[in-house]
Design an enzyme around this catalytic site. Structure first.
Site, PDB file in Angstrom:
ATOM      1  N   ASP A   1       0.851  -1.189   0.000  1.00 53.63           N
ATOM      2  CA  ASP A   1       0.000   0.000   0.000  1.00 53.63           C
ATOM      3  C   ASP A   1       0.882   1.232   0.000  1.00 53.63           C
ATOM      4  OD1 ASP A   1      -2.446  -1.390   0.068  1.00 53.63           O
ATOM      5  OD2 ASP A   1      -2.379  -1.540   2.247  1.00 53.63           O
TER       6      ASP A   1
ATOM      7  N   ASP B   1      -6.900  -1.482  -4.735  1.00 52.14           N
ATOM      8  CA  ASP B   1      -7.974  -1.154  -3.798  1.00 52.14           C
ATOM      9  C   ASP B   1      -8.903  -0.092  -4.389  1.00 52.14           C
ATOM     10  OD1 ASP B   1      -6.764  -2.870  -1.951  1.00 52.14           O
ATOM     11  OD2 ASP B   1      -5.668  -1.227  -0.984  1.00 52.14           O
TER      12      ASP B   1
END
Length: 170
Positions: free
Chosen positions: A130, A149
């Protein structure tokens, strides 16, 4: 005089899966390229402010959305891998069955691309990479996320809009 006999069989043209698979592939490609770049430019936990509400940061997520179950002993990697594989199989079935429904298939293609992008991370590294960090100055940070995401969230939004449109037509 001979006459041509008409065929009783007609070729029914089914919409192709290729555009939807192409969209999923582009999501995976963009996701993986950005993750490679961030891992080469940042060390784990390093942050670079971009604006007053957005940072780039390298973070690893061993769990699911919002780091759900990330503090477990490792079983969650296999659990989320199995869920992703099952979801992709179901999405492929739905795409094949509904390939002509544009918004529905856009939604599914984005979700599938995101699921596969994060699945690649789980299989290759044991965690998801991330790097997008939004925050409210002085209040707190939203959990870091990535392109995969984002595609999943946009796909989910399109899915809801498509369903609402369908319900309102009835």
């Amino acid at each position: 005089m001979a006459t041509k006999k008409k065929s009783t069989f007609s070729a029914v043209s089914r919409p192709s899966l290729a555009p939807w698979l192409g969209i999923a592939f582009l999501v995976i490609l963009l996701d993986q390229i950005t993750k490679i770049m961030i891992t080469r430019l940042f060390t784990l936990g390093e942050e670079k402010p971009v604006t007053g509400f957005f940072n780039l940061v390298l973070a690893y997520n061993r769990g699911a959305a919002f780091s759900f179950l990330s503090d477990q002993g490792g079983w969650q990697r296999y659990f989320f891998t199995a869920i992703a594989v099952a979801a992709v199989g179901f999405i492929l079935y739905l795409l094949r069955k509904n390939a002509g429904q544009r918004m529905f298939c856009w939604a599914l293609a984005l979700i599938m691309g995101g699921a596969l992008g994060n699945l690649i991370d789980r299989l290759a590294y044991g965690h998801v990479i991330d790097f997008l960090d939004f925050h409210l100055a002085g209040v707190g940070h939203f959990p870091a996320f990535n392109i995969a995401d984002s595609a999943i969230c946009i796909g989910a939004f399109l899915f809801i809009v498509d369903e609402l449109r369908r319900v309102n037509k009835n």
